[in-house]
Design an enzyme around this catalytic site. Structure first.
Site, PDB file in Angstrom:
ATOM      1  N   HIS A 189       0.810  -1.218   0.000  1.00  0.00           N
ATOM      2  CA  HIS A 189       0.000   0.000   0.000  1.00  0.00           C
ATOM      3  C   HIS A 189       0.840   1.264   0.000  1.00  0.00           C
ATOM      4  CE1 HIS A 189      -4.084  -1.367  -0.257  1.00  0.00           C
ATOM      5  NE2 HIS A 189      -3.581  -2.494   0.224  1.00  0.00           N
ATOM      6  N   GLU A 428     -11.546 -10.257  -7.717  1.00  0.00           N
ATOM      7  CA  GLU A 428     -10.138 -10.297  -7.313  1.00  0.00           C
ATOM      8  C   GLU A 428      -9.731 -11.668  -6.782  1.00  0.00           C
ATOM      9  OE1 GLU A 428      -9.367  -7.276  -4.329  1.00  0.00           O
ATOM     10  OE2 GLU A 428     -11.291  -7.617  -3.357  1.00  0.00           O
ATOM     11  N   ASP A 452      -4.994  -8.052  -5.966  1.00  0.00           N
ATOM     12  CA  ASP A 452      -5.277  -9.317  -5.283  1.00  0.00           C
ATOM     13  C   ASP A 452      -5.469 -10.456  -6.276  1.00  0.00           C
ATOM     14  OD1 ASP A 452      -5.124  -9.064  -2.461  1.00  0.00           O
ATOM     15  OD2 ASP A 452      -6.803  -7.675  -2.562  1.00  0.00           O
ATOM     16  N   CYS A 499      -9.771  -1.706 -11.426  1.00  0.00           N
ATOM     17  CA  CYS A 499      -9.338  -0.694 -10.460  1.00  0.00           C
ATOM     18  C   CYS A 499      -8.013  -1.062  -9.796  1.00  0.00           C
ATOM     19  CB  CYS A 499     -10.410  -0.440  -9.409  1.00  0.00           C
ATOM     20  SG  CYS A 499     -10.708  -1.850  -8.346  1.00  0.00           S
TER      21      CYS A 499
HETATM   22  C1  PEP Z   1      -6.936  -4.896  -5.772  1.00  0.00           C
HETATM   23  O1  PEP Z   1      -6.816  -5.897  -5.062  1.00  0.00           O
HETATM   24  O2  PEP Z   1      -6.572  -4.850  -6.963  1.00  0.00           O
HETATM   25  C2  PEP Z   1      -7.530  -3.652  -5.233  1.00  0.00           C
HETATM   26  C3  PEP Z   1      -7.842  -2.647  -6.018  1.00  0.00           C
HETATM   27  O3  PEP Z   1      -7.728  -3.556  -3.894  1.00  0.00           O
HETATM   28  P1  PEP Z   1      -6.577  -3.409  -2.787  1.00  0.00           P
HETATM   29  O4  PEP Z   1      -5.301  -3.061  -3.497  1.00  0.00           O
HETATM   30  O5  PEP Z   1      -7.029  -2.332  -1.872  1.00  0.00           O
HETATM   31  O6  PEP Z   1      -6.570  -4.757  -2.152  1.00  0.00           O
HETATM   32 MG    MG Z   2      -7.926  -6.070  -3.224  1.00  0.00          MG
END
Ligand code: PEP
Ligand code: MG
Length: 541
Positions: A189, A428, A452, A499
């Site tokens: 993150h 995901e 994910d 996304c």
């Molecule tokens: C993903 O898993 O691609 C996603 C957009 O969510 P996060 O990165 O918050 O797990």
């Molecule tokens: Mg995710």
């Protein structure tokens, strides 16, 4: 001490500035039951006195260095620490809830800060940050955590061993020029945050402890980091930085232009955000909407469960500021790398495969309903869509729909208005890809979470830097999964977006558009760069 390091880039760009080392600080305040409230109150009083002493010293220093007007704030802070309402609130919480002084102080800080923030008077509203500040100071003294964190006094290159999402949320982002960490991985993150902030970030840099305060250069293109560079090197990088700024300036000319290919194919280009504050960047970069609001950051920023009212205000603010443009809010996605202390999730052997996201929400329905109520109430003030993370089955979606129906019924009975809300799910997990034809019949849209999806498809922990070398985001299994999801989504009547971070990969934009993707949601800082790629494509060839 000129030193050169090589690491891995997680976001490109050049940064030049002073180095500031982030030191771990156990800032998350734990709620603990205590036996003797009077002992805790005495600890609180002592910490309060110590805090006032610190503030007196800061005041005297500021007085000589920056003058009386700037030193005043420390006087105000001292007075606030003596405020009877504030002191009594902490004492009451300790006595009535039989909890530790740290928790009572943090809770009072949050409550007072929220109260000030909602006042009409400008002066009082500005006190919201002050009351939080004094509470943090007292909590740091109580828990022996002084001197930690990120204490930059000018925009600096942040060096850290590692950074958890709960730590990044507390950073003063205006002071960060770049993230450089020893640990961490490409899809962590912190990397996502760097992309959102449009600043270079490196991982795998084993920096020396005495680098603090020295001059540094981050080369996010080559994965290089320099401490105390020579004048020649500085000049060379200053020229590169100027070029980078010029490129960013040129992209600004794409503002207001459509996301359309040369042959007329249009696609929606939305932005990913983690907090209400990011909306400014969304608007600045001319995104058509918000494709992913990671609502869990509201929970990460708080020391206890955010109330319905707090959440409602946050969602309403985002919806109103986006003025009728689509805002897709993802429900709580904690667990795995996003740990929130007060949820008491406990230790798990395989947290990424564990109790997280929708699994928690379907288990702790009270928390889920609070969020859904806030979301539906806010939907009256803009164009909100809701999406659910980590789905693996049609059954889960059916259960979610039942709970949503209950929430809407309650709101109807209470005569609380809400808007038309599209609902969707994140794709995901490989299970969701395989079930995408059936799932599409249940929802309005899909949003593919490639971060994910890559982790679960390739069985590669996205947090493990040792696996970065084989973490092939362009693996055919990922691309086939995306293609299948888009095809099945459309067959079942759902529109499909991406996304995850892959959505912003300019080398795949053409592939995604040829697959028929309806929307790409990327970090705000990537909007114009992706628009640039789209406008140069010709899909008729
Ligand atoms: C993903 O898993 O691609 C996603 C957009 O969510 P996060 O990165 O918050 O797990
Ligand atoms: Mg995710």
């Amino acid at each position: 001490m000129f030193k050169e390091f090589s690491g891995k880039s997680v976001f490109g760009g050049i940064a030049i500035g002073k180095i500031c080392i982030y030191r771990k600080q156990d800032n998350l305040v734990k709620r603990q039951k205590i036996d003797d409230p009077e002992v805790e109150i005495a600890r609180f009083d002592k910490a309060r006195e110590d805090a006032k002493e610190q503030l007196q010293k800061l005041h005297d220093k500021a007085l000589t260095e920056v003058g009386e007007a700037n030193a005043m704030v420390f006087e105000v802070h001292q007075m606030m620490l003596d405020d009877l309402d504030y002191v009594e609130s902490v004492q009451n919480i300790i006595r009535t809830q039989q909890v530790n002084a740290e928790f009572a102080t943090a809770t009072t800080g949050d409550n007072f800060s929220e109260m000030f923030a909602s006042m009409d008077d400008d002066y009082m509203r500005e006190r919201a940050a002050d009351v939080k500040d004094i509470s943090n100071r007292v909590v740091a003294i109580l828990s022996g955590n002084e001197g930690g964190g990120f204490n930059a006094t000018e925009p600096s290159i942040l060096l850290a061993e590692d950074l958890a999402p709960s730590e990044t949320v507390q950073l003063d982002k205006s002071m960060v020029l770049s993230f450089v960490t020893h640990l961490g991985s490409t899809n962590s993150h912190t990397a996502i945050l760097a992309r959102t902030m449009n600043i270079p970030a490196l991982i795998g840099i084993d920096f020396p402890e005495d680098a603090d305060g020295h001059m540094g250069i981050v080369d996010g293109f080559e994965g290089k980091f320099f401490i105390d560079p020579s004048d020649e090197l500085l000049a060379e990088y200053q020229a590169k930085l100027d070029k980078q700024l010029e490129k960013q300036r040129l992209l600004q000319e794409l503002k207001g232009k459509e996301n359309v290919t040369l042959d007329g194919t249009k696609v929606n280009l939305y932005a990913n955000i983690g907090s209400v504050k990011d909306v400014a960047d969304v608007l600045k970069n001319d995104a058509g909407g918000i494709g992913l609001f990671r609502s869990e950051f509201l929970y990460l920023e708080s020391s206890t469960y955010p109330t319905e009212e707090e959440q409602f205000k946050a969602y309403k603010t985002v919806a109103e500021n986006m003025a009728g443009k689509k805002v897709i809010i993802r429900t709580l996605d904690i667990g795995a790398d996003k740990q929130v202390d007060y949820f008491d999730l406990g230790k798990e052997d395989n947290p990424a495969l564990g109790y997280r996201a929708i699994r928690i929400c379907l288990d702790r329905i009270d928390i889920f309903k609070t969020q859904l109520r806030a979301l539906y109430r806010a939907s009256y003030y803009g164009k909100i869509s809701i999406m659910f993370p980590m789905i693996i089955s049609v059954d889960e979606v059916k259960k979610i729909k039942e709970i949503v129906a209950e929430v809407k019924k309650e709101l109807d009975e209470q005569k609380i208005p809400y808007g038309e809300v599209e609902t969707g799910i994140m794709i995901e997990t490989p299970a969701a890809v395989w079930m995408s034809e059936e799932l599409a019949k249940e929802v309005d849209f899909f949003s593919i979470g490639t971060n994910d999806l890559t982790q679960y498809t390739l069985a590669i922990d996205r947090q493990n830097p040792k696996l970065d070398a084989i973490n092939d985001t362009h693996h055919p299994a990922i691309l086939k999964s995306i293609e299948t999801t888009i095809k099945n989504g459309h067959k079942g009547g759902a529109w499909v977006g991406i996304c995850g971070e892959l959505g912003a990969d300019p080398t795949l934009t053409e592939t995604f558009l040829r697959m028929g993707v309806d929307e790409l949601s990327v970090s705000p800082s990537r909007i114009l760069a992706v628009r640039d790629v789209i406008r140069k494509l010709d899909l008729s060839k």
